[in-house]
Motif scaffolding. Structure first.
Motif, PDB file in Angstrom:
ATOM      1  N   GLY A 552       0.680  -1.202   0.155  1.00  0.00           N
ATOM      2  CA  GLY A 552      -0.133   0.063   0.031  1.00  0.00           C
ATOM      3  C   GLY A 552       0.886   1.227   0.107  1.00  0.00           C
ATOM      4  O   GLY A 552       0.272   2.313   0.380  1.00  0.00           O
ATOM      5  N   VAL A 553       1.995   1.438  -0.547  1.00  0.00           N
ATOM      6  CA  VAL A 553       2.817   2.357  -0.506  1.00  0.00           C
ATOM      7  C   VAL A 553       3.229   2.755  -1.971  1.00  0.00           C
ATOM      8  O   VAL A 553       3.787   2.091  -2.720  1.00  0.00           O
ATOM      9  N   ASP A 554       2.811   3.688  -2.445  1.00  0.00           N
ATOM     10  CA  ASP A 554       2.970   4.354  -3.994  1.00  0.00           C
ATOM     11  C   ASP A 554       4.292   4.595  -4.275  1.00  0.00           C
ATOM     12  O   ASP A 554       5.016   5.505  -3.634  1.00  0.00           O
ATOM     13  N   PRO A 555       4.968   3.999  -5.173  1.00  0.00           N
ATOM     14  CA  PRO A 555       6.440   4.412  -5.251  1.00  0.00           C
ATOM     15  C   PRO A 555       6.678   5.841  -5.760  1.00  0.00           C
ATOM     16  O   PRO A 555       7.809   6.286  -5.742  1.00  0.00           O
ATOM     17  N   LEU A 556       5.695   6.301  -6.357  1.00  0.00           N
ATOM     18  CA  LEU A 556       5.747   7.738  -6.704  1.00  0.00           C
ATOM     19  C   LEU A 556       6.007   8.742  -5.520  1.00  0.00           C
ATOM     20  O   LEU A 556       6.273   9.839  -5.785  1.00  0.00           O
ATOM     21  N   SER A 557       5.607   8.193  -4.213  1.00  0.00           N
ATOM     22  CA  SER A 557       6.040   8.987  -3.134  1.00  0.00           C
ATOM     23  C   SER A 557       7.746   8.935  -2.822  1.00  0.00           C
ATOM     24  O   SER A 557       7.773   9.629  -1.673  1.00  0.00           O
ATOM     25  N   ALA A 558       8.116   8.206  -3.379  1.00  0.00           N
ATOM     26  CA  ALA A 558       9.670   8.274  -3.030  1.00  0.00           C
ATOM     27  C   ALA A 558      10.368   9.709  -3.544  1.00  0.00           C
ATOM     28  O   ALA A 558       9.747  10.428  -4.333  1.00  0.00           O
ATOM     29  N   GLY A 559      11.506   9.665  -3.133  1.00  0.00           N
ATOM     30  CA  GLY A 559      12.522  10.791  -3.628  1.00  0.00           C
ATOM     31  C   GLY A 559      13.023  10.934  -4.948  1.00  0.00           C
ATOM     32  O   GLY A 559      12.957   9.991  -5.500  1.00  0.00           O
ATOM     33  N   PRO A 560      13.421  11.765  -5.509  1.00  0.00           N
ATOM     34  CA  PRO A 560      13.914  12.063  -6.680  1.00  0.00           C
ATOM     35  C   PRO A 560      14.889  10.731  -7.096  1.00  0.00           C
ATOM     36  O   PRO A 560      15.094  10.416  -8.454  1.00  0.00           O
ATOM     37  N   LEU A 561      15.886  10.671  -6.181  1.00  0.00           N
ATOM     38  CA  LEU A 561      16.891   9.574  -6.507  1.00  0.00           C
ATOM     39  C   LEU A 561      16.363   8.251  -7.033  1.00  0.00           C
ATOM     40  O   LEU A 561      16.750   7.699  -7.751  1.00  0.00           O
ATOM     41  N   PHE A 562      15.532   7.852  -6.135  1.00  0.00           N
ATOM     42  CA  PHE A 562      14.750   6.675  -6.224  1.00  0.00           C
ATOM     43  C   PHE A 562      13.997   6.596  -7.319  1.00  0.00           C
ATOM     44  O   PHE A 562      13.820   5.611  -8.049  1.00  0.00           O
ATOM     45  N   LEU A 563      13.323   7.591  -7.757  1.00  0.00           N
ATOM     46  CA  LEU A 563      12.462   7.690  -8.860  1.00  0.00           C
ATOM     47  C   LEU A 563      13.209   7.855 -10.067  1.00  0.00           C
ATOM     48  O   LEU A 563      13.028   7.069 -11.173  1.00  0.00           O
ATOM     49  N   GLY A 564      14.573   8.310  -9.998  1.00  0.00           N
ATOM     50  CA  GLY A 564      15.408   8.423 -11.133  1.00  0.00           C
ATOM     51  C   GLY A 564      15.873   6.911 -11.297  1.00  0.00           C
ATOM     52  O   GLY A 564      15.882   6.347 -12.736  1.00  0.00           O
ATOM     53  N   ALA A 565      16.020   5.894 -10.294  1.00  0.00           N
ATOM     54  CA  ALA A 565      16.547   4.784 -10.490  1.00  0.00           C
ATOM     55  C   ALA A 565      15.386   4.030 -11.197  1.00  0.00           C
ATOM     56  O   ALA A 565      15.756   3.133 -11.809  1.00  0.00           O
ATOM     57  N   LEU A 566      14.253   4.058 -10.659  1.00  0.00           N
ATOM     58  CA  LEU A 566      12.913   3.297 -11.352  1.00  0.00           C
ATOM     59  C   LEU A 566      12.767   3.754 -12.687  1.00  0.00           C
ATOM     60  O   LEU A 566      12.699   2.768 -13.758  1.00  0.00           O
ATOM     61  N   HIS A 567      13.264   4.789 -13.047  1.00  0.00           N
ATOM     62  CA  HIS A 567      13.170   5.347 -14.512  1.00  0.00           C
ATOM     63  C   HIS A 567      14.233   4.372 -15.472  1.00  0.00           C
ATOM     64  O   HIS A 567      13.653   3.865 -16.576  1.00  0.00           O
ATOM     65  N   TYR A 568      15.312   4.315 -14.870  1.00  0.00           N
ATOM     66  CA  TYR A 568      16.302   3.412 -15.610  1.00  0.00           C
ATOM     67  C   TYR A 568      15.681   2.053 -15.476  1.00  0.00           C
ATOM     68  O   TYR A 568      16.085   1.711 -16.739  1.00  0.00           O
ATOM     69  N   ILE A 569      15.451   1.471 -14.612  1.00  0.00           N
ATOM     70  CA  ILE A 569      14.988   0.180 -14.509  1.00  0.00           C
ATOM     71  C   ILE A 569      13.898   0.029 -15.630  1.00  0.00           C
ATOM     72  O   ILE A 569      13.927  -1.252 -16.189  1.00  0.00           O
ATOM     73  N   ASP A 570      12.981   1.006 -15.612  1.00  0.00           N
ATOM     74  CA  ASP A 570      11.955   0.603 -16.701  1.00  0.00           C
ATOM     75  C   ASP A 570      12.498   0.650 -18.237  1.00  0.00           C
ATOM     76  O   ASP A 570      11.846   0.497 -19.197  1.00  0.00           O
ATOM     77  N   THR A 571      13.573   0.985 -18.407  1.00  0.00           N
ATOM     78  CA  THR A 571      14.231   0.886 -19.836  1.00  0.00           C
ATOM     79  C   THR A 571      14.786  -0.348 -20.097  1.00  0.00           C
ATOM     80  O   THR A 571      15.142  -0.387 -21.232  1.00  0.00           O
ATOM     81  N   LEU A 572      14.788  -1.287 -18.997  1.00  0.00           N
ATOM     82  CA  LEU A 572      15.558  -2.413 -19.450  1.00  0.00           C
ATOM     83  C   LEU A 572      14.637  -3.452 -20.282  1.00  0.00           C
ATOM     84  O   LEU A 572      13.300  -3.237 -20.021  1.00  0.00           O
ATOM     85  N   ASP A 573      15.114  -4.559 -20.790  1.00  0.00           N
ATOM     86  CA  ASP A 573      14.465  -5.560 -21.522  1.00  0.00           C
ATOM     87  C   ASP A 573      15.192  -6.850 -21.214  1.00  0.00           C
ATOM     88  O   ASP A 573      16.374  -6.844 -20.636  1.00  0.00           O
ATOM     89  N   PRO A 574      14.634  -7.790 -21.781  1.00  0.00           N
ATOM     90  CA  PRO A 574      15.450  -9.184 -21.584  1.00  0.00           C
ATOM     91  C   PRO A 574      16.752  -9.275 -22.135  1.00  0.00           C
ATOM     92  O   PRO A 574      17.540 -10.281 -21.856  1.00  0.00           O
ATOM     93  N   THR A 575      17.158  -8.484 -23.193  1.00  0.00           N
ATOM     94  CA  THR A 575      18.510  -8.244 -23.529  1.00  0.00           C
ATOM     95  C   THR A 575      19.430  -7.511 -22.765  1.00  0.00           C
ATOM     96  O   THR A 575      20.384  -7.349 -23.264  1.00  0.00           O
ATOM     97  N   SER A 576      19.012  -6.889 -21.763  1.00  0.00           N
ATOM     98  CA  SER A 576      19.833  -5.731 -21.212  1.00  0.00           C
ATOM     99  C   SER A 576      20.688  -6.306 -19.952  1.00  0.00           C
ATOM    100  O   SER A 576      21.398  -5.385 -19.662  1.00  0.00           O
TER     101      SER A 576
END
Length: 677
Positions: A552-576
């Motif tokens: 029940g915790v929205d990851p968008l409530s995190a700080g910008p460092l963590f949100l930036g890390a999630l942004h990187y993770i969302d660019t990954l794919d099975p060949t990464s």
């Protein structure tokens, strides 16, 4: 040169060390061991029947992964060999840790190690066979036949004795046959028993039992020979076998360690050259820094968690529990990375509503010493009343006796005595609710893998003391006993990135120990630490932090460092996978630079502000010294009280930063290089 059993010339110049050839006289020693009274001769393989050269295991792994990288290039995948080495070592380390902490014994299989390595890289599992062939060839080139021992075995065979090879190894039986026949020809041994195939080992004695059963013999009728004092001598004799110890010279072991050090130094130098060449774009804000630096690091963390959990799942009925608060966002990263990379899911896994306070409450009711240790550290100089208020979650009017300073045994006497009734009942109620929650999230599993940030793993130590019927272990970013506390629980704690007590200049990832509060703040969502529980009308257990067990915790409530890390993770794919490993290596170097030699921009990005002491107390401590200092002496005194001293020096003593920061690094490096007591 002498001839082996196939008639080939074999060099033996490196067999002898310390002015003697240990194999010279082996035949006489073995033949005088009373073998005539035995029906079966059992021999260890490596460093007994087959002698290792001075090439260390680390050097063999480096050479093997180089050959594998060359094969991958021919197939269209360009992966840096040293990154293959690093991942291989990580997988292997986690595989053995998962094995040692299980209940069922067994052995790590080389094919399983390679499979997890390939999955982490997004490569086809069909490559396992190719990698095994490389490993066998690498072993073959690093071995020499023990010809005197082979001569003794031929004498025994001529007398009608059966010879079997018995090995604790990750390699399969067929690989051992290949190696033995490559150096001794065919017909020297009658059977091969490999621990990896049989999931039984000499080091726990089960393989000797299995060999005796399969050979249809009483253990007393078997003579075993080997170089390992524990596995080949003590465990063999404990299993009622006759045993002869054939140790290798200490000088040879020292030379192999030196060879390993050279191989490891080469890896460090090559890594330094790669990271120096890697592009370092300047992030313009905390979000971009999080994407560039923490994105690859957190993605690598998730892969390592997956590797460990997958190894555990091959052995026991287990559950992976992410400890709140930090575990909530670790779980978010874990689920995103495994989904993006296409890694098989780890089920079951859940969020555990827990904190050191909650775990201490449970351990205290079990009267476990770990609870008293933890409370003594957290409440030094405070009253027993403050301690019981934190543990019970209620205001308590307990009388003057509770005003005394906290001391463990006196506190127990008060709590379980006449004046502690109401407080004790409140503590028991809270612990009963937590126990119900723990039982709900673990299900039928009795092997619990906690996932937390680190360092000391207090939560595991406390929970293990409170619930001795459960097998509890922890994986966390770093494991460190930085304050010299008791470490009886450390054998069940895995540091994914760091397992050392202090920063080491040659271990880039240990930079996190210089500013651990940054790592903690990265994962902590904007919710309170778990202190108390209550039962909802529907029977669900929730905490003062909310229904966080359901995510029940929205990851968008995190700080910008963590949100930036999630942004990187969302660019990954099975060949990464390969790109991720390379970018993580560069990211660690960038993080070390930011922590140890911070720029003004680094200070802006990485200052975590005031941090809570927690454990039911409202105290706050600043990461950097706060303003208002009037002179250098006062400034230095303030810096000593901060979490991130390098950042404070760079900000508050700018004219001297180019002198003070290198001096500070030399002091830390010296501390890390000196042997620990």
């Amino acid at each position: 040169m002498i001839r082996d059993s196939s008639g080939r010339d074999v060099a033996v110049g490196m067999i002898g060390q310390e002015g003697r050839t240990p194999e010279r006289g082996v035949a006489a020693r073995v033949l005088s061991s009373g073998w005539q009274d035995c029906d079966l001769i059992s021999t260890d393989v490596f460093d007994t029947l087959l002698l290792r050269t001075l090439r260390s295991e680390r050097a063999r792994i480096v050479a093997g992964e180089r050959r594998f990288a060359a094969l991958l290039r021919r197939k269209g995948w360009n992966i840096e060999p040293d990154l293959l080495v690093t991942l291989r070592l990580q997988v292997q380390r986690h595989a053995f840790a998962a094995l040692e902490r299980g209940r069922g014994g067994g052995e790590v299989r080389f094919a399983q190690v390679v499979e997890h390595q390939l999955r982490a890289l997004g490569l086809p599992l069909a490559l396992v066979a190719d990698r095994l062939a490389i490993e066998v060839e690498q072993e073959r080139s690093s071995l020499a036949p023990n010809l005197p021992l082979a001569a003794a075995f031929r004498t025994m065979r001529d007398a009608g004795k059966r010879i079997v090879a018995v090995s604790d190894t990750t390699l399969p039986e067929q690989a051992l046959w290949t190696l033995i026949e490559a150096h001794h020809g065919r017909g020297l041994v009658d059977a091969v028993y490999a621990s990896s195939d049989l999931q039984a080992t000499k080091r726990d004695g089960s393989l000797f039992t299995l060999v005796a059963r399969r050979e249809g013999l009483a253990p007393e009728r078997i003579l075993h020979l080997g170089d390992d004092a524990h596995a080949d001598l003590r465990m063999a004799r404990q299993g009622a076998l006759k045993a002869v110890h054939l140790p290798q010279p200490a000088a040879r072991r020292r030379m192999r360690r030196a060879n390993a050090a050279v191989a490891e130094a080469g890896r460090h130098l090559r890594a330094a050259r790669r990271t120096a060449r890697a592009p370092r774009p300047l992030p313009k804000d905390r979000f971009e820094y999080g994407a560039a630096v923490f994105g690859p690091i957190l993605a690598q963390m998730a892969v390592l968690i997956w590797i460990y959990a997958a190894e555990v799942k091959t052995r026991d009925e287990s559950v992976l529990l992410f400890c709140s608060r930090g575990g909530i966002f670790i779980r978010e990263v874990f689920e995103r990375v495994t989904r993006r990379l296409g890694l098989p899911g780890i089920q079951p896994h859940a969020t555990l509503m827990v904190s050191r306070l909650v775990a201490a409450r449970a351990a205290l009711l079990a009267r476990h010493g770990a609870a008293l240790d933890e409370l003594s550290r957290e409440f030094a100089g405070r009253s027993c009343a403050e301690v019981v208020r934190a543990l019970s979650g209620r205001e308590q009017d307990l009388g003057e006796a509770w005003a005394r300073p906290y001391e463990g045994r006196a506190f127990l006497d008060l709590l379980f005595g006449e004046t502690g009734g109401a407080a004790l009942e409140a503590i028991r109620e809270q612990n009963a609710l937590f126990t119900r929650h723990l039982d709900a999230v673990r299900g039928a599993a009795d092997r619990i893998v906690l996932c937390d940030t680190g360092l000391y793993a207090s939560t595991q130590r406390l929970l293990a003391g409170a619930f001795p019927n459960l097998d509890i272990e922890t994986v966390q970013l770093a494991r460190a006993n930085y304050k010299g506390f008791a470490t009886e629980h450390f054998p069940r704690v895995t540091g994914l990135f760091v397992e050392r007590d202090v920063y080491h200049p040659l271990d880039t990832r240990s930079c996190m120990l210089r500013y651990w509060q940054l790592i903690e703040s990265l994962f902590e969502p904007p919710i309170p630490s778990v202190h108390t529980f209550r039962e909802e009308a529907n029977g669900e257990i929730v905490s003062n932090a909310g229904a966080i067990a359901r995510g029940g915790v929205d990851p968008l409530s995190a700080g910008p460092l963590f949100l930036g890390a999630l942004h990187y993770i969302d660019t990954l794919d099975p060949t990464s996978g390969p790109t991720l490993q390379a970018e993580a290596e560069a990211a660690w170097a960038r993080l070390r630079q930011s922590i140890v030699f911070p720029s003004e921009r680094d200070i802006q990005f990485l200052d975590v502000g005031r941090r809570s002491v927690d454990f039911g107390r409202p105290d706050l401590v600043a990461a950097l010294a706060e303003g208002g200092r009037t002179g250098p002496i006062e400034t230095l005194a303030g810096i000593r009280k901060t979490f991130w001293r390098e950042g404070a020096i760079a900000r508050d003593l700018r004219p001297w930063r180019r002198l003070l920061l290198p001096a500070w690094e030399i002091a830390y490096a010296t501390r890390g290089l000196l042997p620990r007591p």
